[in-house]
Design an enzyme around this catalytic site. Structure first.
Site, PDB file in Angstrom:
ATOM      1  N   ILE A  14     -10.794   2.976  12.508  1.00 18.83           N
ATOM      2  CA  ILE A  14     -12.238   3.191  12.374  1.00 18.83           C
ATOM      3  C   ILE A  14     -12.796   2.399  11.196  1.00 18.83           C
ATOM      4  O   ILE A  14     -13.929   1.911  11.246  1.00 18.83           O
ATOM      5  CB  ILE A  14     -12.562   4.699  12.233  1.00 18.83           C
ATOM      6  N   SER A  36      -4.724   3.177   0.674  1.00 14.97           N
ATOM      7  CA  SER A  36      -4.198   3.601   1.969  1.00 14.97           C
ATOM      8  C   SER A  36      -2.684   3.519   1.934  1.00 14.97           C
ATOM      9  O   SER A  36      -2.117   2.614   1.300  1.00 14.97           O
ATOM     10  CB  SER A  36      -4.748   2.706   3.085  1.00 14.97           C
ATOM     11  N   ARG A  37      -2.035   4.443   2.606  1.00 16.72           N
ATOM     12  CA  ARG A  37      -0.576   4.422   2.639  1.00 16.72           C
ATOM     13  C   ARG A  37      -0.037   3.215   3.401  1.00 16.72           C
ATOM     14  O   ARG A  37       1.040   2.707   3.091  1.00 16.72           O
ATOM     15  CB  ARG A  37      -0.052   5.703   3.287  1.00 16.72           C
ATOM     16  N   LYS A  90     -16.643  11.814   9.724  1.00 11.06           N
ATOM     17  CA  LYS A  90     -16.710  13.054  10.483  1.00 11.06           C
ATOM     18  C   LYS A  90     -15.328  13.404  11.051  1.00 11.06           C
ATOM     19  O   LYS A  90     -14.545  12.486  11.354  1.00 11.06           O
ATOM     20  CB  LYS A  90     -17.767  12.964  11.597  1.00 11.06           C
ATOM     21  N   ASP A 168     -12.656  16.495  18.305  1.00  7.00           N
ATOM     22  CA  ASP A 168     -12.890  15.275  17.529  1.00  7.00           C
ATOM     23  C   ASP A 168     -13.999  14.449  18.174  1.00  7.00           C
ATOM     24  O   ASP A 168     -14.949  14.062  17.490  1.00  7.00           O
ATOM     25  CB  ASP A 168     -11.600  14.473  17.391  1.00  7.00           C
TER      26      ASP A 168
END
Length: 308
Positions: A14, A36-37, A90, A168
């Site tokens: 996203i 970020s991992r 969201k 979702d």
């Protein structure tokens, strides 16, 4: 006013598809870091955790949090406590209580918190809201059906407790419904279908009403193949309103009356810049509250196992 020094946490699909292009085209922002991992963003400083990022780049003024909702509270608490404005993808969190806590923390720290609902910024949503405000609504049907294998391939988090399952995408519909209706609604009944090997539902049906007895029903399903369905149909005294394609098109009695190019994420970032500059927050929890109510009130039905 100088551009807002922005960082993004959780570099996944996203972010690459929506957040990065929207930020790149908005002069209100300067993207300076990411955490970020697994993912990285070219041309800026990248870190493995938000702790490392906040410690190393004090110039960060705002943070967009795009990791799964089960992990968002801890990151948001750290960013707000450090005096950063926060944009929440969201749904804004895994529970209502944690988002309420974040809202209070943002107020205490004097920074902005934005619970983003991208579907509210679909091209025809405001036109639908205006149409419904000028007539009497007799009934409304929400049909939100899509193929989870296409949109969320091999995403295990979405099937875990707190991942919301079919809610979702379904919460996108609820974000539109709660925005375009003239009065608040509440759930009266719900059935949630859980695959026997999953902790989140694959389908749900719900009925709603309001103080005037509105007839409203919603159907969410993640098993649809072929053409996807993201439609809201309202029977009104002024005709049949169809808000289709996730809010992209508005038709009245079969005639297309509103259609524009999609600009959801650019408009979200425009709104975030507005509230940052105004020194306020925008945290509407109505869509998430309806999901919580569905889990509270809904009847559980177990269906066949789901495998990617």
């Amino acid at each position: 006013m100088s551009p807002i020094n922005l960082a993004i946490v959780g570099v996944g699909k996203i972010v690459r598809d929506q957040h990065l292009p929207a930020v790149a085209k908005n002069a209100d922002y300067r993207l300076i870091a990411a955490a970020s991992r697994h993912g990285t963003v070219d041309g800026i400083d990248n870190f493995k955790s938000i702790d490392e990022m906040l410690a190393a780049v004090p110039a960060i003024e705002a943070v967009s949090l795009c990791m799964p909702p089960q992990y968002r509270y801890e990151a948001a608490e750290k960013a707000l406590s450090a005096g950063k404005h926060v944009f929440l993808e969201k749904p804004p969190g895994a529970t209502l209580s944690e988002v309420a806590d974040l809202e209070a923390l943002a107020a205490a720290r004097g920074v902005s918190l934005f619970a983003s609902w991208h579907s509210r910024y679909a091209p025809a949503v405001e036109a639908a809201k205006s149409f419904l405000a000028g007539t009497t609504i007799r009934s409304m049907r929400v049909i939100w059906k899509e193929d989870v294998r296409h949109w969320h391939p091999n995403q295990e988090w979405i099937w875990q407790a707190g991942g919301l399952g079919v809610f979702d995408p379904g919460i996108n519909a609820l974000s539109i419904v709660t925005h375009i209706l003239p009065r608040p609604v509440f759930i009266t009944a719900a059935t949630l279908e859980f695959p026997e090997n999953r902790d989140a539902p694959i389908a749900a049906t719900m009925t709603f009403s309001d103080a005037k007895g509105l007839d409203l029903a919603a159907e969410f399903d993640w098993r649809q193949t072929g053409k996807q369905s993201w439609d809201i149909v309202a029977e009104t005294d002024a005709g049949t309103m169809v808000l289709s394609e996730g809010g992209a098109k508005l038709s009245i009695d079969g005639k297309l009356v509103h259609e524009e190019p999609e600009q959801e994420y650019p408009m979200l970032y425009r709104r975030f810049a507005e509230i940052v500059k105004a020194g306020k927050s925008d945290v509407d929890l109505a869509p998430l509250r309806h999901v919580a109510d569905a889990f509270m009130l809904g009847r559980r039905k177990f269906v066949e196992a789901f495998h990617d």
